[in-house]
Design an enzyme around this catalytic site. Structure first.
Site, PDB file in Angstrom:
ATOM      1  N   THR A  17      -3.926   5.414  17.642  1.00 26.79           N
ATOM      2  CA  THR A  17      -4.376   5.407  19.037  1.00 26.79           C
ATOM      3  C   THR A  17      -3.483   6.240  19.942  1.00 26.79           C
ATOM      4  O   THR A  17      -3.962   6.880  20.879  1.00 26.79           O
ATOM      5  CB  THR A  17      -4.398   3.951  19.557  1.00 26.79           C
ATOM      6  OG1 THR A  17      -5.349   3.240  18.785  1.00 26.79           O
ATOM      7  CG2 THR A  17      -4.784   3.866  21.018  1.00 26.79           C
ATOM      8  N   ASP A  60      -6.849   7.512  11.515  1.00 29.42           N
ATOM      9  CA  ASP A  60      -6.791   6.142  11.997  1.00 29.42           C
ATOM     10  C   ASP A  60      -6.033   5.399  10.886  1.00 29.42           C
ATOM     11  O   ASP A  60      -6.327   5.596   9.698  1.00 29.42           O
ATOM     12  CB  ASP A  60      -8.215   5.600  12.133  1.00 29.42           C
ATOM     13  CG  ASP A  60      -8.248   4.189  12.697  1.00 29.42           C
ATOM     14  OD1 ASP A  60      -8.835   4.008  13.771  1.00 29.42           O
ATOM     15  OD2 ASP A  60      -7.700   3.278  12.044  1.00 29.42           O
ATOM     16  N   SER A  62      -6.220   2.704   9.605  1.00 26.31           N
ATOM     17  CA  SER A  62      -7.018   1.899   8.668  1.00 26.31           C
ATOM     18  C   SER A  62      -7.270   2.695   7.384  1.00 26.31           C
ATOM     19  O   SER A  62      -7.640   2.126   6.361  1.00 26.31           O
ATOM     20  CB  SER A  62      -8.366   1.535   9.283  1.00 26.31           C
ATOM     21  OG  SER A  62      -8.184   1.046  10.568  1.00 26.31           O
ATOM     22  N   THR A  92      -1.464   1.283  14.875  1.00 26.99           N
ATOM     23  CA  THR A  92      -0.868  -0.056  14.811  1.00 26.99           C
ATOM     24  C   THR A  92      -1.478  -0.914  13.701  1.00 26.99           C
ATOM     25  O   THR A  92      -0.827  -1.837  13.215  1.00 26.99           O
ATOM     26  CB  THR A  92      -1.044  -0.799  16.153  1.00 26.99           C
ATOM     27  OG1 THR A  92      -2.437  -0.862  16.472  1.00 26.99           O
ATOM     28  CG2 THR A  92      -0.288  -0.114  17.262  1.00 26.99           C
ATOM     29  N   ASP A  93      -2.718  -0.614  13.316  1.00 27.63           N
ATOM     30  CA  ASP A  93      -3.409  -1.536  12.401  1.00 27.63           C
ATOM     31  C   ASP A  93      -2.644  -1.756  11.090  1.00 27.63           C
ATOM     32  O   ASP A  93      -2.606  -2.876  10.577  1.00 27.63           O
ATOM     33  CB  ASP A  93      -4.828  -1.017  12.095  1.00 27.63           C
ATOM     34  CG  ASP A  93      -5.755  -1.183  13.284  1.00 27.63           C
ATOM     35  OD1 ASP A  93      -5.401  -1.925  14.221  1.00 27.63           O
ATOM     36  OD2 ASP A  93      -6.836  -0.565  13.289  1.00 27.63           O
ATOM     37  N   THR A 279       3.368 -17.733   1.948  1.00 29.39           N
ATOM     38  CA  THR A 279       2.632 -18.700   2.782  1.00 29.39           C
ATOM     39  C   THR A 279       1.724 -18.025   3.806  1.00 29.39           C
ATOM     40  O   THR A 279       2.028 -16.957   4.328  1.00 29.39           O
ATOM     41  CB  THR A 279       3.592 -19.671   3.501  1.00 29.39           C
ATOM     42  OG1 THR A 279       2.813 -20.530   4.352  1.00 29.39           O
ATOM     43  CG2 THR A 279       4.630 -18.968   4.349  1.00 29.39           C
ATOM     44  N   GLN A 280       0.623 -18.713   4.093  1.00 32.68           N
ATOM     45  CA  GLN A 280      -0.289 -18.252   5.154  1.00 32.68           C
ATOM     46  C   GLN A 280       0.299 -18.517   6.539  1.00 32.68           C
ATOM     47  O   GLN A 280      -0.177 -17.973   7.523  1.00 32.68           O
ATOM     48  CB  GLN A 280      -1.630 -18.996   5.060  1.00 32.68           C
ATOM     49  CG  GLN A 280      -2.425 -18.667   3.827  1.00 32.68           C
ATOM     50  CD  GLN A 280      -3.686 -19.526   3.688  1.00 32.68           C
ATOM     51  OE1 GLN A 280      -4.190 -20.084   4.653  1.00 32.68           O
ATOM     52  NE2 GLN A 280      -4.186 -19.608   2.468  1.00 32.68           N
ATOM     53  N   CYS A 281       1.310 -19.412   6.610  1.00 30.77           N
ATOM     54  CA  CYS A 281       1.904 -19.723   7.916  1.00 30.77           C
ATOM     55  C   CYS A 281       2.642 -18.497   8.448  1.00 30.77           C
ATOM     56  O   CYS A 281       3.277 -17.761   7.693  1.00 30.77           O
ATOM     57  CB  CYS A 281       2.909 -20.870   7.793  1.00 30.77           C
ATOM     58  SG  CYS A 281       2.144 -22.422   7.390  1.00 30.77           S
TER      59      CYS A 281
HETATM   60  N1  ASP Z   1      -7.189   1.856  14.707  1.00 34.11           N
HETATM   61  C1  ASP Z   1      -5.951   2.336  15.266  1.00 34.11           C
HETATM   62  C2  ASP Z   1      -5.024   2.671  14.119  1.00 34.11           C
HETATM   63  O1  ASP Z   1      -4.416   1.830  13.569  1.00 34.11           O
HETATM   64  C3  ASP Z   1      -5.363   1.323  16.162  1.00 34.11           C
HETATM   65  C4  ASP Z   1      -4.055   1.739  16.822  1.00 34.11           C
HETATM   66  O2  ASP Z   1      -3.488   2.780  16.596  1.00 34.11           O
HETATM   67  O3  ASP Z   1      -3.575   0.958  17.640  1.00 34.11           O
HETATM   68  O4  ASP Z   1      -4.913   3.777  13.756  1.00 34.11           O
END
Ligand code: ASP
Length: 344
Positions: A17, A60, A62, A92-93, A279-281
């Protein structure tokens, strides 16, 4: 006083992003990297030389694959002697996965590798990208009076907080405060100044940097949930394609005590697979000695992930399996704290 004079930083832009712009249909897509620096003229005021490199294609996050971690680690290795620190601009993802992976791929690190990104594109008026980028460059270039890097490890700088890379989790898709370090103190926080929590920062390595790019991704993750079926468990944990399985369990490392479940786990271990309990916690530790359900897993040879994040456990396994063709050797290091990723 930390010094940052005469430092040279390499900023590596991978996508995300921070460098995106809306296309005519309003969909965010990566745009030309050089516009990022023109959006942040404040960077010119630092007594730091900044070189930039943009990956092609920009993605991206992802779409991140381990091949991008190999490319990043190799680039850092090749340019290591030319720079005092590295800033990686990343979506960030999957930033927590990439930062975890790099922490295990860059051995003998004595310089900062700081990931950052943003929730809003850098060209947008209320963007968090500008502050994040400026802070990341400051941290990547910060040195002690003896000339040594203050943060000689892989970390994530986001919303005025510095988190060890392999301790980070993305916890919000919309808040600027998008990352948390659930089981380890912050490495630094910014107010008027950046305050470093030196007691919690890894010491610099004296040896040379060793870039370990061999990864084996034959790892699967099974999140335990009420109603999980025998077929699903069997397919995931006995599948011939995986060398290791991460079980995301309840609480302190508990899973169903049903015979069919424990039998399948036992079979996986007997087949030579590594089964790792995480753990999932969000906070706390796996301790399989507390409940009978945890003990049943331990007695079948399940290993403890302690307070590891899933992101860290996954990338640690990729690295250890890549390094050791023999699962027993990889398993012997799995429960060891290698890069500050677990508390034992
Ligand atoms: N979909 C974006 C990514 O991870 C989200 C971000 O950058 O905040 O590339």
């Amino acid at each position: 006083m930390p010094k940052n004079t005469q430092s040279k930083i390499l900023v590596i832009y991978t996508g995300g992003t921070i460098g995106m712009k809306a296309d005519p249909e309003g969909v965010l897509r990566p745009f030309d990297f050089h516009q990022i620096l023109s959006e942040v003229p404040e960077l010119g005021k630092f007594a730091v030389g900044i070189d930039t490199v943009a990956f092609d294609p920009l993605i991206d996050s992802s779409d991140v694959e381990p091949s991008m971690w190999q490319k990043l680690a190799t680039l850092i290795g090749e340019s290591y002697d030319d720079y005092d620190g590295f800033v990686i601009l990343h979506g960030t993802d999957t930033m927590a996965y990439s930062a975890s992976a790099l922490s295990f791929m860059l051995w003998g690190l004595a310089k900062p590798v700081v990931f950052t990104g943003s929730q809003l594109p850098i060209g947008v008026p209320r963007t968090d990208g500008r502050e994040n980028l400026i802070g990341a460059v400051e941290i990547a270039s910060a040195k002690d009076s003896d000339g040594r890097a203050i943060v000689p490890e892989v970390a994530i700088w986001f919303d005025s907080q510095l988190i060890r890379g392999n301790r980070a989790v993305k916890i919000s898709s919309e808040n600027f405060n998008a990352f948390r370090s659930p089981n380890y103190p912050l490495l630094a926080e910014a107010g008027i100044n950046i305050r470093y929590n030196r007691a919690f920062i890894l010491p610099p390595s004296d040896g040379p940097l060793e870039v370990r790019t061999d990864l084996d991704t034959r790892v699967s993750i099974l999140k335990i949930h009420p109603g999980i079926t025998r077929e699903v468990v069997r397919n995931v944990i006995l599948g011939p394609e995986s060398r290791a399985v991460i079980l995301e369990t309840y609480g302190s490392g508990n899973a169903p005590a049903k015979d069919w479940f424990l039998d399948l786990v036992g079979q996986a271990v007997k087949m030579g697979k590594i089964v790792l309990n995480v753990t999932q916690c969000l906070t706390g530790n796996v301790d399989m000695r507390i409940y009978a359900t945890g003990k049943a897993l331990m007695s079948r040879g399940v290993l403890s992930g302690y307070d590891s994040t899933t992101e860290s456990a996954l990338s640690k396994l990729f690295c250890l399996l890549g390094r050791f063709p023999d699962n027993a050797e990889a398993a012997s290091l799995l429960e060891t704290n290698l890069r500050g990723e677990i508390t034992k």
